[in-house]
Design an enzyme around this catalytic site. Structure first.
Site, short mmCIF file in Angstrom:
data_model
loop_
_atom_site.label_atom_id
_atom_site.label_comp_id
_atom_site.label_asym_id
_atom_site.label_seq_id
_atom_site.Cartn_x
_atom_site.Cartn_y
_atom_site.Cartn_z
N GLY A 17 0.78 -1.23 0.00
CA GLY A 17 0.00 0.00 0.00
C GLY A 17 0.81 1.28 0.00
O GLY A 17 1.78 1.43 -0.77
N ASP A 60 7.68 -4.64 14.47
CA ASP A 60 6.36 -4.55 15.07
C ASP A 60 6.29 -3.19 15.74
O ASP A 60 6.90 -2.98 16.80
CB ASP A 60 6.17 -5.68 16.08
N ASN A 87 3.94 5.13 8.91
CA ASN A 87 2.85 4.81 8.00
C ASN A 87 2.02 3.60 8.43
O ASN A 87 0.86 3.48 8.05
CB ASN A 87 3.43 4.55 6.60
N TYR A 152 -10.15 3.27 14.43
CA TYR A 152 -9.21 3.82 13.44
C TYR A 152 -9.19 5.34 13.51
O TYR A 152 -8.13 5.97 13.56
CB TYR A 152 -9.65 3.34 12.06
N THR A 189 -5.57 0.90 -1.93
CA THR A 189 -4.65 0.08 -1.17
C THR A 189 -5.37 -1.17 -0.68
O THR A 189 -6.61 -1.23 -0.70
CB THR A 189 -4.13 0.84 0.06
N PRO A 190 -4.63 -2.17 -0.20
CA PRO A 190 -5.30 -3.36 0.35
C PRO A 190 -6.30 -3.03 1.46
O PRO A 190 -7.34 -3.67 1.56
CB PRO A 190 -4.13 -4.20 0.86
#
Length: 251
Positions: A17, A60, A87, A152, A189-190
């Site tokens: 992405g 991670d 990102n 989110y 993007t995915p």
């Protein structure tokens, strides 16, 4: 060419992405790029595509120890860090009532904790050199009310606020480090494919100016990231750059 020549850049979530597009464009413009992702094989595939200007590392972003390891490895190998692109991101599609505490904490661990830890550990290394630029990936979710993207949007709102705090901190401490946030709308993007119910089914984005409601290309965001990463934006810090084809200003 050469807009970030000689610089060392770290990109999180670089295995697909927006992160992959950012990594590729920064490398094209002369940077050495450390492509990181929790999935090392995905980061390695992007680095292999780029070639000698890229190195893949597992990261991670929710792990403090992982950040310490990666920053230490970058210092040992390159001796500097000029650009940090925070990102990495994930999404859970659920509103406030349906989001579990576990989901909320997971999303925020990656995008709130991840951005905090990235800045915390990258800034000292950047400050040892000539300073640099931090670009934090936020979203129009931080600017609009999206019930279905509750966790989110909460995390992206935190990214927006942290960016401004970090920008002023760096100025007040005399660091030559700028920090800005980018707020994309729907980009092919995915993550967007999955949210749109077409997981794994990419669609072409036409060239030229796009109509209202269109989905943008990762390169549209990468171009903004490149500008903010480069010295061209030396007088820009603590700002938010909306890349959404007018979505947030429509009545």
């Amino acid at each position: 060419m050469g807009r970030v020549a000689g610089k060392v850049a770290l990109v999180t979530g670089g295995g697909s992405g927006l992160g992959a597009a950012d990594s590729e464009l920064l490398a094209q413009e002369g940077a050495t790029v450390i492509v990181t992702d929790v999935r090392l094989e995905a980061a390695q595939a992007v680095a292999d595509r780029i070639g000698g200007a890229a190195v893949a590392m597992a990261l991670d972003v929710a792990s403090e120890a992982a950040w310490q390891q990666v920053i230490g490895d970058i210092e040992a190998r390159f001796g500097r860090l000029d650009i940090l692109i925070n990102n990495a991101g994930v999404v859970v599609m659920a509103d406030c009532e349906d989001t579990t505490l576990e989901q909320f904490r997971w999303v925020n661990a990656i995008m709130t904790d991840g951005v905090f830890l990235g800045c915390k550990y990258a800034i000292p290394l950047m400050n040892k050199g000539d300073g640099g630029s931090i670009v934090n990936m936020s979203s129009t979710g931080a600017l609009l009310g999206y019930p279905i993207f509750f966790a989110y949007s909460a995390a992206k709102g935190a990214v927006r606020s942290m960016t401004k705090s970090i920008a002023i901190m760096c100025q007040d401490k005399g660091y030559k480090i700028r920090c800005n946030s980018v707020h994309p709308g729907a980009i092919e993007t995915p993550m967007v494919q999955e949210a749109s119910g077409r997981a794994g089914q990419a669609q072409a984005v036409p060239d030229g100016v796009l109509p209202a409601g269109a989905v943008g290309a990762p390169s549209d965001v990468a171009a903004m990231v490149l500008y903010l990463a480069s010295d061209e934006s030396r007088f820009v810090t603590g700002a938010e750059f909306v890349v959404d084809n007018g979505l947030t200003i429509r009545p």
